[in-house]
Design a protein around this motif. Structure first.
Motif, PDB file in Angstrom:
ATOM      1  N   SER A  26       0.789  -1.027   0.099  1.00  0.00           N
ATOM      2  CA  SER A  26       0.123  -0.063  -0.054  1.00  0.00           C
ATOM      3  C   SER A  26       0.835   1.230  -0.142  1.00  0.00           C
ATOM      4  O   SER A  26       0.502   2.362  -0.491  1.00  0.00           O
ATOM      5  N   PHE A  27       2.036   1.109   0.770  1.00  0.00           N
ATOM      6  CA  PHE A  27       2.995   2.451   0.523  1.00  0.00           C
ATOM      7  C   PHE A  27       2.128   3.641   1.112  1.00  0.00           C
ATOM      8  O   PHE A  27       2.256   4.576   0.419  1.00  0.00           O
ATOM      9  N   ASP A  28       1.536   3.544   2.538  1.00  0.00           N
ATOM     10  CA  ASP A  28       0.914   4.445   2.852  1.00  0.00           C
ATOM     11  C   ASP A  28       1.476   4.950   4.136  1.00  0.00           C
ATOM     12  O   ASP A  28       0.708   4.704   5.037  1.00  0.00           O
ATOM     13  N   PRO A  29       2.309   5.714   4.167  1.00  0.00           N
ATOM     14  CA  PRO A  29       3.378   6.349   3.128  1.00  0.00           C
ATOM     15  C   PRO A  29       4.359   5.383   2.834  1.00  0.00           C
ATOM     16  O   PRO A  29       4.763   4.453   3.699  1.00  0.00           O
ATOM     17  N   VAL A  30       5.397   5.633   1.752  1.00  0.00           N
ATOM     18  CA  VAL A  30       6.471   4.964   1.754  1.00  0.00           C
ATOM     19  C   VAL A  30       7.548   5.168   2.761  1.00  0.00           C
ATOM     20  O   VAL A  30       7.664   6.396   3.032  1.00  0.00           O
ATOM     21  N   THR A  31       8.038   4.178   3.277  1.00  0.00           N
ATOM     22  CA  THR A  31       8.849   4.486   4.312  1.00  0.00           C
ATOM     23  C   THR A  31      10.509   4.355   3.936  1.00  0.00           C
ATOM     24  O   THR A  31      10.762   3.584   2.771  1.00  0.00           O
ATOM     25  N   SER A  32      11.252   4.373   4.836  1.00  0.00           N
ATOM     26  CA  SER A  32      12.696   3.927   4.681  1.00  0.00           C
ATOM     27  C   SER A  32      12.955   2.778   4.377  1.00  0.00           C
ATOM     28  O   SER A  32      13.696   2.049   3.568  1.00  0.00           O
ATOM     29  N   GLY A  33      12.182   1.908   5.118  1.00  0.00           N
ATOM     30  CA  GLY A  33      11.890   0.324   4.744  1.00  0.00           C
ATOM     31  C   GLY A  33      11.811  -0.157   3.588  1.00  0.00           C
ATOM     32  O   GLY A  33      12.452  -0.956   3.065  1.00  0.00           O
ATOM     33  N   HIS A  34      10.747   0.543   3.152  1.00  0.00           N
ATOM     34  CA  HIS A  34      10.334   0.355   1.669  1.00  0.00           C
ATOM     35  C   HIS A  34      11.424   0.507   0.803  1.00  0.00           C
ATOM     36  O   HIS A  34      11.543  -0.272  -0.236  1.00  0.00           O
ATOM     37  N   LEU A  35      11.863   1.659   0.904  1.00  0.00           N
ATOM     38  CA  LEU A  35      12.647   2.129   0.055  1.00  0.00           C
ATOM     39  C   LEU A  35      14.136   1.238  -0.102  1.00  0.00           C
ATOM     40  O   LEU A  35      14.766   1.150  -1.158  1.00  0.00           O
ATOM     41  N   HIS A  36      14.668   0.820   1.133  1.00  0.00           N
ATOM     42  CA  HIS A  36      15.567  -0.115   1.342  1.00  0.00           C
ATOM     43  C   HIS A  36      15.436  -1.364   0.402  1.00  0.00           C
ATOM     44  O   HIS A  36      16.252  -1.773  -0.317  1.00  0.00           O
ATOM     45  N   ILE A  37      14.296  -1.961   0.825  1.00  0.00           N
ATOM     46  CA  ILE A  37      13.877  -3.126  -0.179  1.00  0.00           C
ATOM     47  C   ILE A  37      13.911  -2.844  -1.749  1.00  0.00           C
ATOM     48  O   ILE A  37      14.304  -3.469  -2.510  1.00  0.00           O
ATOM     49  N   ILE A  38      13.349  -1.778  -1.992  1.00  0.00           N
ATOM     50  CA  ILE A  38      13.219  -1.230  -3.420  1.00  0.00           C
ATOM     51  C   ILE A  38      14.734  -1.207  -3.947  1.00  0.00           C
ATOM     52  O   ILE A  38      14.881  -1.733  -5.158  1.00  0.00           O
TER      53      ILE A  38
END
Length: 182
Positions: A26-38
């Protein structure tokens, strides 16, 4: 943002590509953890599609357009990453893109049971889709959207929030919370 089926991702024999991976959430919001995985997944796969899901049952902090904009902004320096939206089952979305790989970020203490259940369901729905788990970095293993919202509502210090979300997202969270309060 429309979802497009990319025929180039399909092998000539109809098999799904393992060079293209899809990271859904959902990326609500996009987090630093999400960005690291990306960032990590973008180094493993030729193309990474970040699929932002639309869930009618949830009340998101950001609407779908805002989430697409934020994820696009924080991934703009990753040329093999693109952002799309979907409102179907994740496995159907992955297949529609010609991909045979779904990337999932996993936090060690909170996600394993739920992700395992999802993996088993996805295998039943489409056994051709493989799930690749990337363990969250220890710096981000505790970060969740609800934690971010609590910190943002209680603390006025943007540096506190920037420990958990990319700097570009801090102002958007503040603006959204002010809008919600009125």
């Amino acid at each position: 943002m429309p979802v497009s089926t990319t025929a180039a991702n399909h092998h000539s024999d109809g098999q799904l590509s393992h060079r293209v991976a899809v990271y859904t959430g959902s990326f609500d919001p996009v987090t630093s953890g999400h960005l690291h995985i990306i960032e990590r997944a973008s180094k493993i796969f030729e193309t990474l599609i970040v699929g932002i899901g639309i869930n009618a049952d949830k009340r998101p902090l950001f609407d779908i357009g805002e989430r697409v904009e934020l994820v696009s902004e924080v991934t703009c320096d990753l040329p093999n990453v693109r952002v799309e939206t979907f409102d179907t089952l994740a496995v159907d979305f992955v297949r529609s893109l010609g991909s045979g790989v779904m990337v999932r970020g996993i936090r060690p203490l909170t996600d394993i049971a739920g992700e395992f259940t999802m993996l088993m369901a996805n295998r039943q729905l489409d056994p051709a889709i493989e799930t690749v788990f990337l363990m969250a970095d220890e710096r981000f293993a505790h970060v969740s959207s609800s934690l971010l919202k609590q910190i943002a509502m209680i603390s006025d210090d943007d540096d506190h929030l920037a420990k958990f979300v990319p700097r570009q997202v801090v102002a958007a969270i503040r603006k959204q919370l002010r809008k919600s309060a009125t």
